[in-house]
Scaffold this active site. Structure first.
Site, PDB file in Angstrom:
ATOM      1  N   THR A 253       0.711  -1.025  -0.087  1.00 15.28           N
ATOM      2  CA  THR A 253       0.001   0.004   0.148  1.00 15.28           C
ATOM      3  C   THR A 253       0.682   1.295  -0.219  1.00 15.28           C
ATOM      4  O   THR A 253       0.318   2.284  -0.082  1.00 15.28           O
ATOM      5  CB  THR A 253      -0.761   0.011   1.241  1.00 15.28           C
ATOM      6  OG1 THR A 253      -0.044  -0.113   2.471  1.00 15.28           O
ATOM      7  CG2 THR A 253      -1.848  -1.109   1.117  1.00 15.28           C
ATOM      8  N   CYS A 254       2.225   1.186   0.137  1.00 16.38           N
ATOM      9  CA  CYS A 254       2.991   2.372  -0.039  1.00 16.38           C
ATOM     10  C   CYS A 254       3.330   2.911  -1.320  1.00 16.38           C
ATOM     11  O   CYS A 254       3.761   2.032  -2.328  1.00 16.38           O
ATOM     12  CB  CYS A 254       4.391   1.875   0.591  1.00 16.38           C
ATOM     13  SG  CYS A 254       5.916   3.126   0.710  1.00 16.38           S
TER      14      CYS A 254
END
Length: 105
Positions: free
Chosen positions: A8-9
């Site tokens: 999710t980064c």
């Protein structure tokens, strides 16, 4: 080449896109192998911990004062990202110096 990060980064996704041949390891699910984590801590020290993360802010003072390797094992999202292992070398973050060292200018 292995990129340790979070799926999710945004920065990890950018790095992975430019490093098309890298294997991606989501540290939240798979963690970082202990020997890699120890080597990264020996090389980067306190910089390995992302003290600006929401995970860090949610920890108690006593937890924050604990062993950094134990903290990273218990809370993999505390690791500054990405951690890149390439040709036996470790790189932390995605700044210009890391991109240049990896031949991406």
């Amino acid at each position: 080449m292995i990129l340790y990060g979070l799926k999710t980064c945004d920065i990890c996704r950018k790095a992975l896109k430019l490093l098309g041949n890298a294997d991606f390891v989501d540290v939240r699910g798979a963690g970082v192998p202990e020997e890699v984590l120890r080597a990264a801590h020996a090389q980067f020290g306190a910089a390995l911990l992302n003290t600006r993360s929401t995970t860090w802010r949610g920890l108690s003072e006593s937890d924050r004062a604990g062993d950094p390797l134990a903290l990273l094992a218990a809370h993999p999202a505390l690791m500054k990202r990405p951690l890149i292992e390439a040709d036996g070398e470790l790189y932390l973050g995605w700044g210009p110096e890391v991109r240049a060292a990896l031949g991406l200018g």
